[in-house]
Design a protein around this motif. Sequence first.
Motif, PDB file in Angstrom:
ATOM      1  N   ALA A 100       0.820  -1.216   0.000  1.00  0.00           N
ATOM      2  CA  ALA A 100       0.000   0.000   0.000  1.00  0.00           C
ATOM      3  C   ALA A 100       0.853   1.266   0.000  1.00  0.00           C
ATOM      4  CB  ALA A 100      -0.940  -0.009   1.197  1.00  0.00           C
ATOM      5  N   ALA A 101       2.038   1.186   0.619  1.00  0.00           N
ATOM      6  CA  ALA A 101       2.936   2.343   0.684  1.00  0.00           C
ATOM      7  C   ALA A 101       3.845   2.455  -0.538  1.00  0.00           C
ATOM      8  CB  ALA A 101       3.783   2.261   1.954  1.00  0.00           C
ATOM      9  N   GLY A 102       3.788   1.471  -1.444  1.00  0.00           N
ATOM     10  CA  GLY A 102       4.642   1.492  -2.623  1.00  0.00           C
ATOM     11  C   GLY A 102       5.926   0.696  -2.483  1.00  0.00           C
ATOM     12  N   GLY A 103       6.050  -0.079  -1.413  1.00  0.00           N
ATOM     13  CA  GLY A 103       7.252  -0.890  -1.215  1.00  0.00           C
ATOM     14  C   GLY A 103       7.355  -1.987  -2.260  1.00  0.00           C
ATOM     15  N   ARG A 104       8.596  -2.374  -2.572  1.00  0.00           N
ATOM     16  CA  ARG A 104       8.832  -3.354  -3.634  1.00  0.00           C
ATOM     17  C   ARG A 104       9.461  -4.655  -3.187  1.00  0.00           C
ATOM     18  NH1 ARG A 104      11.846   0.309  -7.974  1.00  0.00           N
ATOM     19  NH2 ARG A 104      11.331   2.234  -6.910  1.00  0.00           N
ATOM     20  N   ARG A 105      10.059  -4.689  -1.993  1.00  0.00           N
ATOM     21  CA  ARG A 105      10.725  -5.909  -1.544  1.00  0.00           C
ATOM     22  C   ARG A 105      10.878  -5.864  -0.034  1.00  0.00           C
ATOM     23  NH1 ARG A 105      17.040  -6.680  -2.439  1.00  0.00           N
ATOM     24  NH2 ARG A 105      16.971  -5.202  -0.726  1.00  0.00           N
ATOM     25  N   GLY A 106      10.557  -6.976   0.611  1.00  0.00           N
ATOM     26  CA  GLY A 106      10.757  -7.074   2.052  1.00  0.00           C
ATOM     27  C   GLY A 106      12.163  -7.552   2.361  1.00  0.00           C
ATOM     28  N   ASP A 107      12.752  -6.977   3.373  1.00  0.00           N
ATOM     29  CA  ASP A 107      14.114  -7.282   3.791  1.00  0.00           C
ATOM     30  C   ASP A 107      14.056  -7.659   5.268  1.00  0.00           C
ATOM     31  OD1 ASP A 107      16.828  -7.319   4.348  1.00  0.00           O
ATOM     32  OD2 ASP A 107      17.214  -5.321   3.562  1.00  0.00           O
ATOM     33  N   ALA A 108      14.251  -8.933   5.586  1.00  0.00           N
ATOM     34  CA  ALA A 108      14.099  -9.414   6.954  1.00  0.00           C
ATOM     35  C   ALA A 108      15.447  -9.591   7.638  1.00  0.00           C
ATOM     36  CB  ALA A 108      13.360 -10.755   6.947  1.00  0.00           C
ATOM     37  N   MET A 109      15.511  -9.157   8.902  1.00  0.00           N
ATOM     38  CA  MET A 109      16.672  -9.409   9.749  1.00  0.00           C
ATOM     39  C   MET A 109      16.410 -10.706  10.492  1.00  0.00           C
ATOM     40  SD  MET A 109      18.884  -6.967   9.445  1.00  0.00           S
ATOM     41  CE  MET A 109      19.847  -7.072  10.926  1.00  0.00           C
ATOM     42  N   ASN A 114      19.430 -19.013  14.268  1.00  0.00           N
ATOM     43  CA  ASN A 114      18.035 -19.384  14.519  1.00  0.00           C
ATOM     44  C   ASN A 114      17.472 -20.188  13.347  1.00  0.00           C
ATOM     45  OD1 ASN A 114      15.325 -19.569  15.164  1.00  0.00           O
ATOM     46  ND2 ASN A 114      15.173 -17.453  15.873  1.00  0.00           N
ATOM     47  N   GLU A 115      17.764 -21.480  13.346  1.00  0.00           N
ATOM     48  CA  GLU A 115      17.337 -22.366  12.253  1.00  0.00           C
ATOM     49  C   GLU A 115      15.816 -22.423  12.105  1.00  0.00           C
ATOM     50  OE1 GLU A 115      19.151 -23.907   9.928  1.00  0.00           O
ATOM     51  OE2 GLU A 115      20.978 -23.006  10.748  1.00  0.00           O
ATOM     52  N   ARG A 116      15.101 -22.407  13.221  1.00  0.00           N
ATOM     53  CA  ARG A 116      13.636 -22.431  13.159  1.00  0.00           C
ATOM     54  C   ARG A 116      13.122 -21.213  12.399  1.00  0.00           C
ATOM     55  NH1 ARG A 116      12.510 -23.180  18.318  1.00  0.00           N
ATOM     56  NH2 ARG A 116      12.538 -20.987  18.806  1.00  0.00           N
ATOM     57  N   ALA A 117      13.735 -20.058  12.652  1.00  0.00           N
ATOM     58  CA  ALA A 117      13.343 -18.840  11.944  1.00  0.00           C
ATOM     59  C   ALA A 117      13.670 -18.944  10.459  1.00  0.00           C
ATOM     60  CB  ALA A 117      14.035 -17.625  12.551  1.00  0.00           C
ATOM     61  N   HIS A 118      14.787 -19.554  10.120  1.00  0.00           N
ATOM     62  CA  HIS A 118      15.150 -19.717   8.699  1.00  0.00           C
ATOM     63  C   HIS A 118      14.052 -20.475   7.976  1.00  0.00           C
ATOM     64  CE1 HIS A 118      19.748 -19.440   9.680  1.00  0.00           C
ATOM     65  NE2 HIS A 118      19.059 -18.421  10.151  1.00  0.00           N
ATOM     66  N   ARG A 119      13.572 -21.548   8.592  1.00  0.00           N
ATOM     67  CA  ARG A 119      12.496 -22.341   7.976  1.00  0.00           C
ATOM     68  C   ARG A 119      11.207 -21.537   7.854  1.00  0.00           C
ATOM     69  NH1 ARG A 119      15.052 -26.047  11.336  1.00  0.00           N
ATOM     70  NH2 ARG A 119      13.442 -25.870  12.947  1.00  0.00           N
ATOM     71  N   TYR A 126      10.506 -16.027   1.515  1.00  0.00           N
ATOM     72  CA  TYR A 126      11.731 -15.224   1.582  1.00  0.00           C
ATOM     73  C   TYR A 126      12.936 -16.127   1.335  1.00  0.00           C
ATOM     74  CZ  TYR A 126       8.898 -11.465   3.459  1.00  0.00           C
ATOM     75  OH  TYR A 126       7.950 -10.487   3.604  1.00  0.00           O
ATOM     76  N   HIS A 127      13.996 -15.544   0.812  1.00  0.00           N
ATOM     77  CA  HIS A 127      15.219 -16.317   0.596  1.00  0.00           C
ATOM     78  C   HIS A 127      16.418 -15.532   1.114  1.00  0.00           C
ATOM     79  CE1 HIS A 127      15.130 -13.748  -2.996  1.00  0.00           C
ATOM     80  NE2 HIS A 127      16.438 -13.834  -2.961  1.00  0.00           N
ATOM     81  N   ARG A 128      17.421 -16.275   1.482  1.00  0.00           N
ATOM     82  CA  ARG A 128      18.651 -15.705   2.031  1.00  0.00           C
ATOM     83  C   ARG A 128      19.519 -15.165   0.909  1.00  0.00           C
ATOM     84  NH1 ARG A 128      22.399 -18.336   6.468  1.00  0.00           N
ATOM     85  NH2 ARG A 128      24.350 -17.384   5.885  1.00  0.00           N
ATOM     86  N   GLU A 129      20.109 -14.022   1.138  1.00  0.00           N
ATOM     87  CA  GLU A 129      21.083 -13.454   0.202  1.00  0.00           C
ATOM     88  C   GLU A 129      22.440 -13.430   0.900  1.00  0.00           C
ATOM     89  OE1 GLU A 129      19.588  -9.629  -1.096  1.00  0.00           O
ATOM     90  OE2 GLU A 129      18.451 -10.578  -2.695  1.00  0.00           O
ATOM     91  N   ASP A 130      23.285 -14.355   0.546  1.00  0.00           N
ATOM     92  CA  ASP A 130      24.569 -14.492   1.232  1.00  0.00           C
ATOM     93  C   ASP A 130      25.593 -13.424   0.873  1.00  0.00           C
ATOM     94  OD1 ASP A 130      23.859 -16.735   2.744  1.00  0.00           O
ATOM     95  OD2 ASP A 130      24.364 -18.096   1.116  1.00  0.00           O
ATOM     96  N   HIS A 131      25.357 -12.665  -0.169  1.00  0.00           N
ATOM     97  CA  HIS A 131      26.344 -11.666  -0.563  1.00  0.00           C
ATOM     98  C   HIS A 131      26.235 -10.372   0.253  1.00  0.00           C
ATOM     99  CE1 HIS A 131      22.812 -10.993  -3.111  1.00  0.00           C
ATOM    100  NE2 HIS A 131      23.174  -9.722  -3.149  1.00  0.00           N
ATOM    101  N   TRP A 132      25.256 -10.269   1.180  1.00  0.00           N
ATOM    102  CA  TRP A 132      25.117  -9.096   2.042  1.00  0.00           C
ATOM    103  C   TRP A 132      25.566  -9.439   3.452  1.00  0.00           C
ATOM    104  CZ3 TRP A 132      24.221  -4.774  -0.432  1.00  0.00           C
ATOM    105  CH2 TRP A 132      23.481  -4.787  -1.600  1.00  0.00           C
ATOM    106  N   ARG A 133      26.122  -8.517   4.155  1.00  0.00           N
ATOM    107  CA  ARG A 133      26.445  -8.644   5.568  1.00  0.00           C
ATOM    108  C   ARG A 133      25.994  -7.369   6.265  1.00  0.00           C
ATOM    109  NH1 ARG A 133      26.438 -13.132   4.835  1.00  0.00           N
ATOM    110  NH2 ARG A 133      28.118 -14.615   4.927  1.00  0.00           N
ATOM    111  N   ARG A 134      25.554  -7.524   7.475  1.00  0.00           N
ATOM    112  CA  ARG A 134      25.115  -6.389   8.279  1.00  0.00           C
ATOM    113  C   ARG A 134      26.319  -5.767   8.972  1.00  0.00           C
ATOM    114  NH1 ARG A 134      21.200  -6.913  13.495  1.00  0.00           N
ATOM    115  NH2 ARG A 134      20.914  -4.717  13.852  1.00  0.00           N
ATOM    116  N   TRP A 135      26.465  -4.477   8.874  1.00  0.00           N
ATOM    117  CA  TRP A 135      27.512  -3.725   9.573  1.00  0.00           C
ATOM    118  C   TRP A 135      26.808  -2.780  10.551  1.00  0.00           C
ATOM    119  CZ3 TRP A 135      32.624  -2.386   6.968  1.00  0.00           C
ATOM    120  CH2 TRP A 135      33.023  -3.429   6.110  1.00  0.00           C
TER     121      TRP A 135
END
Length: 140
Positions: A100-109, A114-119, A126-135
């Motif tokens: 509704a706000a015009g967003g195009r992609r969700g980005d989850a932390m 937390n394997e249960r959360a991954h599932r 959602y899928h994991r993007e391994d080429h990003w790291r949080r700083w």
Amino acid sequence: MTNLRIRTAAVDDAASVLAFWKEAAEGTSITDDVDGVTRLIARDPEALILAEADGLLVGSVIAGYDGWRCSLYRLAVLPSHRRRGISAALLDAAEKRFVAAGGRRGDAMVLEANERAHRAWASAGYHREDHWRRWVKPFV
């Protein structure tokens, strides 16, 4: 779950949300205090989405949108209420907000350990993007 109510948090929910996170969420943040939660709600009143069953807080997600990125944090469900569709209902509400706000992609932390959360995130599409790291850099 038939008696599930999805709503946005109010400032007076801050203490109960913090208590809920201690029981249902993994990890902590420097913003895990009443001041941090109330500032979130004051700045973006639709960001903190809660799930209640019979008046009991059973789930949460933070769906923050800054006009650029749709960020998802603190997807948590009370352990006694897991596997009942609560996280799916919370993510549905968050995703509708973003669209509704015009967003195009969700980005989850999501915590790495937390394997249960991954599932849960994968089952929600959602899928994991391994080429990003949080700083990070704390300011306090």
